[in-house]
Enzyme design. Structure first.
Site, PDB file in Angstrom:
ATOM      1  N   TYR A 181      11.164   2.858 -14.390  1.00  0.00           N
ATOM      2  CA  TYR A 181       9.926   2.269 -13.892  1.00  0.00           C
ATOM      3  C   TYR A 181       8.824   3.345 -13.856  1.00  0.00           C
ATOM      4  O   TYR A 181       9.006   4.440 -14.352  1.00  0.00           O
ATOM      5  CB  TYR A 181      10.173   1.572 -12.551  1.00  0.00           C
ATOM      6  CG  TYR A 181      11.139   0.417 -12.713  1.00  0.00           C
ATOM      7  CD1 TYR A 181      10.809  -0.676 -13.525  1.00  0.00           C
ATOM      8  CD2 TYR A 181      12.394   0.434 -12.114  1.00  0.00           C
ATOM      9  CE1 TYR A 181      11.702  -1.716 -13.721  1.00  0.00           C
ATOM     10  CE2 TYR A 181      13.296  -0.607 -12.306  1.00  0.00           C
ATOM     11  CZ  TYR A 181      12.942  -1.681 -13.117  1.00  0.00           C
ATOM     12  OH  TYR A 181      13.831  -2.712 -13.321  1.00  0.00           O
ATOM     13  N   GLN A 197      12.314  -0.574  -0.416  1.00  0.00           N
ATOM     14  CA  GLN A 197      12.093   0.191  -1.643  1.00  0.00           C
ATOM     15  C   GLN A 197      10.735  -0.176  -2.241  1.00  0.00           C
ATOM     16  O   GLN A 197      10.462  -1.344  -2.514  1.00  0.00           O
ATOM     17  CB  GLN A 197      13.209  -0.058  -2.666  1.00  0.00           C
ATOM     18  CG  GLN A 197      13.118   0.933  -3.830  1.00  0.00           C
ATOM     19  CD  GLN A 197      14.117   0.653  -4.924  1.00  0.00           C
ATOM     20  OE1 GLN A 197      14.160  -0.454  -5.463  1.00  0.00           O
ATOM     21  NE2 GLN A 197      14.913   1.649  -5.280  1.00  0.00           N
ATOM     22  N   GLY A 218      26.337  -1.411  -4.338  1.00  0.00           N
ATOM     23  CA  GLY A 218      25.435  -2.463  -4.773  1.00  0.00           C
ATOM     24  C   GLY A 218      26.106  -3.822  -4.807  1.00  0.00           C
ATOM     25  O   GLY A 218      26.170  -4.523  -3.811  1.00  0.00           O
ATOM     26  N   HIS A 246      10.758   4.231  -5.315  1.00  0.00           N
ATOM     27  CA  HIS A 246      11.586   3.969  -6.503  1.00  0.00           C
ATOM     28  C   HIS A 246      11.117   4.883  -7.635  1.00  0.00           C
ATOM     29  O   HIS A 246      10.125   4.615  -8.301  1.00  0.00           O
ATOM     30  CB  HIS A 246      11.451   2.500  -6.895  1.00  0.00           C
ATOM     31  CG  HIS A 246      12.529   2.003  -7.817  1.00  0.00           C
ATOM     32  ND1 HIS A 246      13.346   2.844  -8.555  1.00  0.00           N
ATOM     33  CD2 HIS A 246      12.934   0.736  -8.123  1.00  0.00           C
ATOM     34  CE1 HIS A 246      14.193   2.104  -9.268  1.00  0.00           C
ATOM     35  NE2 HIS A 246      13.966   0.835  -9.018  1.00  0.00           N
ATOM     36  N   ASN A 277      15.351   4.403 -12.890  1.00  0.00           N
ATOM     37  CA  ASN A 277      15.597   3.223 -13.736  1.00  0.00           C
ATOM     38  C   ASN A 277      14.460   2.839 -14.679  1.00  0.00           C
ATOM     39  O   ASN A 277      14.278   1.666 -15.009  1.00  0.00           O
ATOM     40  CB  ASN A 277      15.976   2.013 -12.869  1.00  0.00           C
ATOM     41  CG  ASN A 277      17.304   2.223 -12.159  1.00  0.00           C
ATOM     42  OD1 ASN A 277      18.013   3.187 -12.436  1.00  0.00           O
ATOM     43  ND2 ASN A 277      17.641   1.343 -11.244  1.00  0.00           N
ATOM     44  N   ARG A 280      14.497   7.544  -4.707  1.00  0.00           N
ATOM     45  CA  ARG A 280      15.631   7.277  -5.587  1.00  0.00           C
ATOM     46  C   ARG A 280      15.306   7.755  -6.998  1.00  0.00           C
ATOM     47  O   ARG A 280      14.232   7.483  -7.525  1.00  0.00           O
ATOM     48  CB  ARG A 280      15.918   5.778  -5.623  1.00  0.00           C
ATOM     49  CG  ARG A 280      17.233   5.427  -6.324  1.00  0.00           C
ATOM     50  CD  ARG A 280      17.370   3.932  -6.476  1.00  0.00           C
ATOM     51  NE  ARG A 280      18.757   3.523  -6.483  1.00  0.00           N
ATOM     52  CZ  ARG A 280      19.199   2.387  -7.010  1.00  0.00           C
ATOM     53  NH1 ARG A 280      18.366   1.541  -7.577  1.00  0.00           N
ATOM     54  NH2 ARG A 280      20.475   2.082  -6.984  1.00  0.00           N
TER      55      ARG A 280
END
Length: 367
Positions: free
Chosen positions: A183, A102, A319, A178, A181, A230
């Site tokens: 970022y 990732q 996870g 990524h 979330n 993702r």
């Protein structure tokens, strides 16, 4: 064929044959070697132990020194890091597994202590996130970022491209961008964190631009069949929100579908929290994408079987269960109880809570 067996069927992911439909989700463990940020010497064993997953996705790994936001997270930008990751991919492949890395740039979720020259972290806009990061063995408020200049954006896109090339050099089967979330790429996409007035701000098309340009650059470098991404459309992780997530992510997924990326990995609901925190039609993303859809967040065996059974996803990511159950797939197959995770060892440390969780086989041998 019962739906219960679908999770254990092989699956063709682009050019790669997965042994089953389980995915080990990316899990930050903060165990890279301090200073060099090379994967820990234990990382090959950790990922190797879990190679019976259909696909392993590594912990998020920064594409550049600027991309780091937490203590002791690994990078994929130096020769030493590439060599360190090669020991991981070799071990996973030797055990019959497949592994993607990732690729990560945290944007504003960082601290000056982690940035080159103690500089401010970068972001679409100079808005501090109301969240904490992990620095010097403690949780601290993130630093106020500075807004990226338009002239810096091509360099960030190129850092993703180079990181993808490095990943292939390290033996990875592919990469996951990524975009979730809260970022950097997610920060650009959301109107809560992006107040720009240039080509990367304002409209949905402009806010989505960086994520799409990064995906295009990575796909061009290593092939779309080795490029996944993702997203987390309604997760509030890292103080992120959007006024119209459905329209935003329908648009983003249309663009990603046009690039023919190999998979779309979707955090459904609030990352690590409730799956129904906000209304959202994930079926719309599944229909728009056309490629492999990986469903993630709060899945257990029963929910995985139900979702696969009605063709609402192709692969299911797990996870926390993979942290404490290296042989999770075998435990699912046998209906065996799962080891409970030790949360105190999630972030940082050594072998304890990392490579020492027992398998069914080791438990039986000890009896």
């Amino acid at each position: 064929m019962t739906s219960a067996s679908q999770l254990f069927e092989p699956y063709q992911l682009g050019p790669i044959t997965l042994s089953n439909r389980t995915v080990m989700a990316p899990l930050t463990r903060n165990r890279a070697v301090p200073g060099s940020l090379v994967p820990s010497p234990l990382a090959a064993e950790y990922y190797g132990q879990r190679a019976s997953a259909g696909l392993l996705i590594t912990e998020a790994s920064q594409i550049s020194p600027q991309g780091q936001g937490y203590q002791d997270t690994p990078g994929i930008y130096s020769k030493e890091q590439i060599a360190g990751w090669r020991t991981v991919t070799d071990e996973v492949h030797q055990r019959g597994g497949k592994i993607f890395i990732q690729l990560w740039h945290v944007g504003r979720i960082s601290h000056t202590e982690l940035q080159p020259g103690n500089a401010a972290p970068v972001a679409p806009s100079a808005l501090r996130a109301n969240t904490k990061t992990f620095v010097g063995g403690r949780f601290v408020e993130v630093s106020t970022p500075r807004a990226l200049e338009a002239s810096e954006i091509p360099g960030i896109i190129d850092a993703y491209r180079q990181a993808a090339a490095n990943a292939i050099a390290a033996g990875f089967d592919g990469v996951e961008i990524h975009g979730a979330n809260g970022y950097l790429l997610d920060q650009f996409a959301r109107d809560s964190s992006n107040q720009r007035t240039d080509a990367y701000g304002g409209s949905i098309e402009n806010r989505a631009r960086l994520m799409i340009e990064v995906a295009a650059a990575v796909a061009k470098e290593i092939g779309p069949e080795r490029t996944g991404i993702r997203i987390s459309p309604v997760s509030p992780a890292n103080d992120i929100a959007d006024s119209n997530p459905q329209a935003l992510f329908d648009y983003i997924v249309d663009q990603l579908a046009a690039l023919k990326l190999v998979y779309l990995h979707v955090v459904e609901g609030s990352t690590g929290g409730p799956r129904d925190n906000l209304p959202f039609d994930y079926g719309s993303l599944r229909k728009r994408f056309g490629g492999t859809y990986i469903a993630n967040n709060g899945y257990d065996l029963a929910l995985a079987n139900e979702v696969l059974g009605r063709n609402a996803a192709d692969l299911i990511a797990f996870g926390k269960p993979f942290i404490s159950n290296p042989d999770l797939v075998e435990r699912f197959k046998r209906g065996a109880p799962l080891n409970a995770p030790d949360q105190s060892t999630f972030y940082g440390g050594g072998a304890k809570g990392y490579t020492d969780y027992p398998t069914l086989e080791s438990l039986q041998a000890a009896q």
